[in-house]
Design a protein around this motif. Sequence first.
Motif, PDB file in Angstrom:
ATOM      1  N   ALA A 167      29.588  34.420  44.000  1.00  0.00           N
ATOM      2  CA  ALA A 167      29.411  35.376  45.085  1.00  0.00           C
ATOM      3  C   ALA A 167      30.703  35.675  45.829  1.00  0.00           C
ATOM      4  CB  ALA A 167      28.371  34.840  46.081  1.00  0.00           C
ATOM      5  N   GLN A 168      31.727  34.908  45.574  1.00  0.00           N
ATOM      6  CA  GLN A 168      32.993  35.162  46.249  1.00  0.00           C
ATOM      7  C   GLN A 168      33.602  36.447  45.725  1.00  0.00           C
ATOM      8  OE1 GLN A 168      34.117  33.316  48.802  1.00  0.00           O
ATOM      9  NE2 GLN A 168      32.140  32.304  48.568  1.00  0.00           N
ATOM     10  N   PRO A 169      34.017  37.349  46.585  1.00  0.00           N
ATOM     11  CA  PRO A 169      34.582  38.612  46.106  1.00  0.00           C
ATOM     12  C   PRO A 169      35.859  38.392  45.327  1.00  0.00           C
ATOM     13  CG  PRO A 169      34.910  38.385  48.472  1.00  0.00           C
ATOM     14  CD  PRO A 169      34.001  37.265  48.054  1.00  0.00           C
ATOM     15  N   PHE A 170      35.925  39.030  44.178  1.00  0.00           N
ATOM     16  CA  PHE A 170      37.108  38.936  43.330  1.00  0.00           C
ATOM     17  C   PHE A 170      37.771  40.294  43.341  1.00  0.00           C
ATOM     18  CE2 PHE A 170      39.691  39.098  39.618  1.00  0.00           C
ATOM     19  CZ  PHE A 170      40.063  37.800  39.346  1.00  0.00           C
ATOM     20  N   VAL A 171      38.994  40.358  43.802  1.00  0.00           N
ATOM     21  CA  VAL A 171      39.739  41.615  43.844  1.00  0.00           C
ATOM     22  C   VAL A 171      40.760  41.592  42.730  1.00  0.00           C
ATOM     23  CG1 VAL A 171      41.185  43.142  45.208  1.00  0.00           C
ATOM     24  CG2 VAL A 171      39.459  41.726  46.332  1.00  0.00           C
ATOM     25  N   ARG A 172      40.714  42.621  41.870  1.00  0.00           N
ATOM     26  CA  ARG A 172      41.665  42.693  40.763  1.00  0.00           C
ATOM     27  C   ARG A 172      43.082  42.765  41.316  1.00  0.00           C
ATOM     28  NH1 ARG A 172      42.290  43.916  35.744  1.00  0.00           N
ATOM     29  NH2 ARG A 172      40.080  44.162  35.291  1.00  0.00           N
ATOM     30  N   SER A 173      43.994  42.000  40.720  1.00  0.00           N
ATOM     31  CA  SER A 173      45.381  42.000  41.169  1.00  0.00           C
ATOM     32  C   SER A 173      46.306  41.871  39.981  1.00  0.00           C
ATOM     33  CB  SER A 173      45.622  40.826  42.129  1.00  0.00           C
ATOM     34  OG  SER A 173      45.516  39.606  41.443  1.00  0.00           O
TER      35      SER A 173
ATOM     36  N   CYS B  55      25.227  38.530  39.629  1.00  0.00           N
ATOM     37  CA  CYS B  55      26.238  38.790  40.664  1.00  0.00           C
ATOM     38  C   CYS B  55      25.675  39.629  41.814  1.00  0.00           C
ATOM     39  CB  CYS B  55      27.428  39.513  40.043  1.00  0.00           C
ATOM     40  SG  CYS B  55      28.682  40.025  41.244  1.00  0.00           S
ATOM     41  N   PRO B  56      25.824  39.172  43.061  1.00  0.00           N
ATOM     42  CA  PRO B  56      25.303  39.942  44.206  1.00  0.00           C
ATOM     43  C   PRO B  56      25.981  41.301  44.380  1.00  0.00           C
ATOM     44  CG  PRO B  56      26.638  38.083  44.955  1.00  0.00           C
ATOM     45  CD  PRO B  56      26.401  37.884  43.493  1.00  0.00           C
ATOM     46  N   PHE B  57      27.221  41.432  43.929  1.00  0.00           N
ATOM     47  CA  PHE B  57      27.907  42.720  44.022  1.00  0.00           C
ATOM     48  C   PHE B  57      27.284  43.732  43.063  1.00  0.00           C
ATOM     49  CE2 PHE B  57      30.859  39.776  45.868  1.00  0.00           C
ATOM     50  CZ  PHE B  57      31.512  40.493  46.857  1.00  0.00           C
TER      51      PHE B  57
ATOM     52  N   SER C 139      31.130  50.510  49.360  1.00  0.00           N
ATOM     53  CA  SER C 139      30.038  49.647  49.824  1.00  0.00           C
ATOM     54  C   SER C 139      30.119  48.257  49.199  1.00  0.00           C
ATOM     55  CB  SER C 139      28.689  50.285  49.483  1.00  0.00           C
ATOM     56  OG  SER C 139      27.628  49.516  50.000  1.00  0.00           O
ATOM     57  N   ARG C 140      29.834  47.248  50.007  1.00  0.00           N
ATOM     58  CA  ARG C 140      29.789  45.858  49.572  1.00  0.00           C
ATOM     59  C   ARG C 140      28.497  45.225  50.113  1.00  0.00           C
ATOM     60  NH1 ARG C 140      33.222  48.130  47.201  1.00  0.00           N
ATOM     61  NH2 ARG C 140      35.483  47.795  47.305  1.00  0.00           N
TER      62      ARG C 140
ATOM     63  N   SER D 202      27.796  43.024  52.183  1.00  0.00           N
ATOM     64  CA  SER D 202      27.718  42.626  53.593  1.00  0.00           C
ATOM     65  C   SER D 202      28.532  43.496  54.539  1.00  0.00           C
ATOM     66  CB  SER D 202      28.175  41.168  53.737  1.00  0.00           C
ATOM     67  OG  SER D 202      29.511  41.015  53.280  1.00  0.00           O
ATOM     68  N   ASN D 203      28.990  44.681  54.103  1.00  0.00           N
ATOM     69  CA  ASN D 203      29.825  45.468  55.011  1.00  0.00           C
ATOM     70  C   ASN D 203      29.092  46.637  55.667  1.00  0.00           C
ATOM     71  OD1 ASN D 203      29.683  47.405  52.981  1.00  0.00           O
ATOM     72  ND2 ASN D 203      31.899  47.506  52.627  1.00  0.00           N
ATOM     73  N   ASN D 204      27.794  46.782  55.363  1.00  0.00           N
ATOM     74  CA  ASN D 204      26.964  47.816  55.995  1.00  0.00           C
ATOM     75  C   ASN D 204      27.421  49.244  55.712  1.00  0.00           C
ATOM     76  OD1 ASN D 204      25.223  45.921  57.286  1.00  0.00           O
ATOM     77  ND2 ASN D 204      26.775  45.596  58.867  1.00  0.00           N
ATOM     78  N   VAL D 205      28.252  49.427  54.708  1.00  0.00           N
ATOM     79  CA  VAL D 205      28.649  50.766  54.283  1.00  0.00           C
ATOM     80  C   VAL D 205      27.613  51.270  53.281  1.00  0.00           C
ATOM     81  CG1 VAL D 205      30.393  52.128  53.064  1.00  0.00           C
ATOM     82  CG2 VAL D 205      31.093  50.309  54.645  1.00  0.00           C
ATOM     83  N   PRO D 206      27.060  52.458  53.482  1.00  0.00           N
ATOM     84  CA  PRO D 206      26.033  52.982  52.568  1.00  0.00           C
ATOM     85  C   PRO D 206      26.559  53.123  51.138  1.00  0.00           C
ATOM     86  CG  PRO D 206      26.122  54.275  54.589  1.00  0.00           C
ATOM     87  CD  PRO D 206      27.320  53.373  54.608  1.00  0.00           C
ATOM     88  N   VAL D 207      25.687  52.884  50.183  1.00  0.00           N
ATOM     89  CA  VAL D 207      26.041  53.075  48.777  1.00  0.00           C
ATOM     90  C   VAL D 207      25.947  54.561  48.450  1.00  0.00           C
ATOM     91  CG1 VAL D 207      25.468  52.525  46.387  1.00  0.00           C
ATOM     92  CG2 VAL D 207      25.172  50.792  48.170  1.00  0.00           C
ATOM     93  N   THR D 208      27.053  55.134  47.990  1.00  0.00           N
ATOM     94  CA  THR D 208      27.080  56.560  47.658  1.00  0.00           C
ATOM     95  C   THR D 208      27.554  56.840  46.235  1.00  0.00           C
ATOM     96  OG1 THR D 208      29.360  56.825  48.454  1.00  0.00           O
ATOM     97  CG2 THR D 208      27.577  57.127  50.082  1.00  0.00           C
ATOM     98  N   GLY D 209      28.313  55.896  45.662  1.00  0.00           N
ATOM     99  CA  GLY D 209      28.909  56.136  44.353  1.00  0.00           C
ATOM    100  C   GLY D 209      29.996  57.187  44.382  1.00  0.00           C
ATOM    101  N   ARG D 210      30.560  57.410  45.559  1.00  0.00           N
ATOM    102  CA  ARG D 210      31.489  58.524  45.755  1.00  0.00           C
ATOM    103  C   ARG D 210      32.712  58.460  44.834  1.00  0.00           C
ATOM    104  NH1 ARG D 210      33.476  62.448  49.100  1.00  0.00           N
ATOM    105  NH2 ARG D 210      35.709  62.444  49.540  1.00  0.00           N
TER     106      ARG D 210
END
Length: 232
Positions: A10-16, A92-94, A190-191, A193-201
Amino acid sequence: MSLATAAAGAQPFVRSSSSAAAASSSRPLLAVAAARHRRPHGSLAAAAAAAARRRRRRPLLQLPEPLTGKLWTLDDFEGNPALLVMFVCNHCPFVKHLKKDIAKLTSFYMEKGLAAVAISSNSIVTHPQDGPDYIAEEAKLYKYSFPYLYDESQEVAKAFRAVCTPEFYLFKKDGRRPFELFYHGQFDDSRPSNNVPVTGRDLSRAIDCALSGQELPFVPKPSVGCSIKWHP
């Protein structure tokens, strides 16, 4: 999956760039193109220059679909102008956060000519719920209009240099020319837990451009999610 592995997943993995460097240096040309594509850019001009360099080898794809038993290859999509490859999994929760919207978005664009596949590459040694039987159940439950494939050897994930779920690769082709990587990035901002709506933008804008023959007008943001669970 144990609570310990669930917490780790569940830990966010950011590509780097560091995660890319840790992967094997032996890779197909597509992987090189993908690595170039995901380097950070400071401007649209830089992104455009990178886009000109990344157009190379078609994607590696030959995987079974647990729901139907069919073996899918790239030849199945040669008649489509664009192909979306999504690395996902069941636990995965994401991914769970986006599943319904991924199904809606892909269904909408598949009617416009897009081809799409989802791939689970997670090790079932550590995460049995991401195995073929559960993949088939998931595809049936969410009525996916695209095949949900199983990468048991993890070779496809390695060829793409995928590192997290979800992760999105959009390829396009002109006529009989091979598929070329067009977009590698996130679904939207959107993530879980960040309360940003899912749009697929982000992904929908990229698909619109790929299908209409336009250049990408924005710099892709990297995917954020759970790391792919490699075989121990």
